[in-house]
Design an enzyme around this catalytic site. Sequence first.
Site, PDB file in Angstrom:
ATOM      1  CE1 TYR A   1      -3.273  -2.981   0.147  1.00  0.00           C
ATOM      2  CE2 TYR A   1      -3.957  -2.189   2.484  1.00  0.00           C
ATOM      3  CZ  TYR A   1      -3.852  -2.982   1.332  1.00  0.00           C
ATOM      4  OH  TYR A   1      -4.837  -3.984   1.399  1.00  0.00           O
TER       5      TYR A   1
ATOM      6  CD1 TRP B   1     -10.419  -7.592   0.033  1.00  0.00           C
ATOM      7  CD2 TRP B   1     -11.038  -5.716  -1.143  1.00  0.00           C
ATOM      8  NE1 TRP B   1     -10.248  -7.972  -0.901  1.00  0.00           N
ATOM      9  CE2 TRP B   1     -10.556  -6.934  -2.043  1.00  0.00           C
ATOM     10  CE3 TRP B   1     -11.267  -4.574  -1.878  1.00  0.00           C
ATOM     11  CZ2 TRP B   1     -10.465  -6.940  -3.501  1.00  0.00           C
ATOM     12  CZ3 TRP B   1     -10.888  -4.606  -3.164  1.00  0.00           C
ATOM     13  CH2 TRP B   1     -10.549  -5.573  -4.022  1.00  0.00           C
ATOM     14  CB  SER B   2     -14.434  -3.442  -1.695  1.00  0.00           C
ATOM     15  OG  SER B   2     -14.701  -2.161  -2.394  1.00  0.00           O
TER      16      SER B   2
ATOM     17  CG  LEU C   1     -19.024   1.475   1.688  1.00  0.00           C
ATOM     18  CD1 LEU C   1     -18.572   2.965   2.488  1.00  0.00           C
ATOM     19  CD2 LEU C   1     -20.336   1.395   2.314  1.00  0.00           C
TER      20      LEU C   1
ATOM     21  CE  LYS D   1     -17.569   8.200  -2.589  1.00  0.00           C
ATOM     22  NZ  LYS D   1     -16.440   8.454  -1.609  1.00  0.00           N
TER      23      LYS D   1
ATOM     24  CD  GLN E   1     -15.121   9.876   4.150  1.00  0.00           C
ATOM     25  OE1 GLN E   1     -13.905   9.395   4.693  1.00  0.00           O
ATOM     26  NE2 GLN E   1     -15.482   9.828   3.042  1.00  0.00           N
TER      27      GLN E   1
ATOM     28  CD  GLU F   1     -21.852   7.876   6.767  1.00  0.00           C
ATOM     29  OE1 GLU F   1     -22.726   7.555   5.878  1.00  0.00           O
ATOM     30  OE2 GLU F   1     -21.174   8.781   6.499  1.00  0.00           O
TER      31      GLU F   1
END
Length: 330
Positions: free
Chosen positions: A54, A204-205, A207, A215, A294, A297
């Site tokens: 990363y 992972w991911s 969203l 969005k 974020q 939330e």
Amino acid sequence: MEFRRLGRSGLVISEIAYGNWITHGAQIDEEAAHACVRAALDAGITTFDTADVYSETRAETVLGKALAGQRREGLVLATKVCHPVGPGPNDRGLSRKHVIEGCEGSLRRLGTDYVDIYYAHRYDPAVPLEETMLAFADLVRSGKVLYVGVSEWTAEQISRAAGLAGELRIPLVASQPQYSMLWRVIESQVVPACEREGLGQVVWSPLAQGILSGKYLPGAAAPVGSRASAEAGKGFVDMLVGHWMNDEGALRAVQELGPVASDLGLTMSQLAIAWVLQNPSVSAAIIGASRPEQVKENAAASGVRLEQSVLDRIDEILSAYIVRDPARTG
């Protein structure tokens, strides 16, 4: 924050994990990264996920600094090895040389004596699996790694690795795949294999690279500051979810999830993360963030329970766009 056991192991992890792919060392500066980590800790998150690759190893360094001074025993820290981290032929893959040297480098950057979970970031067909698993076993016996995991491995690869882990008597306990309302390729093969072998899913991911947050609007440019608009993340978004980003029908379908979330008193992001956590095979969902709000939330999705009628409605809305093909693993 609620907690779950990782597969059939004794390790307990927060069901929301904080990950720093793309963000730390790339998309956001170090001060913002530290603020996000503090927000994660304040939200009760104890599980932190990174990888040597990363941001060209910078993400590990930033996370190590952000967690400095925290009680190490109270954290579950995970990193990964496989992808290239240097120019040489041995600076990548799952050879014994790279696994051992990769772990040493990660420990230095993270500022710790051990990692709780060490993942094989991808399967390496060029290296005998026996060589890789023996290297992991030696790291476990040295105390530098407590548990072993794999990321984006197929069911067959996981079963073979689990057989060797049993022979070597090392704890292979985690699978880290992509998983979301839209991307369900693990359900038919990987999840059953992991259930047989005792591995939990740390996904992972959840969203779908931000698509399920709502969005990204049909016919509109990506919002300024979003992952799809930032140079550091745009390429990854295009590679992973470009087929949805470029499909106005898919983006319109996602917008229909807004009223579903609102009726439950949730944001769309919280609904997406809660959906992932309804799967009993999922031990944790990894969230990323560029701002502390974020983190706050998304962490609030912990403990949310969705009725079957809600799950059915989500399937009805997204049915035309869900990817299920297990051949897409990895």
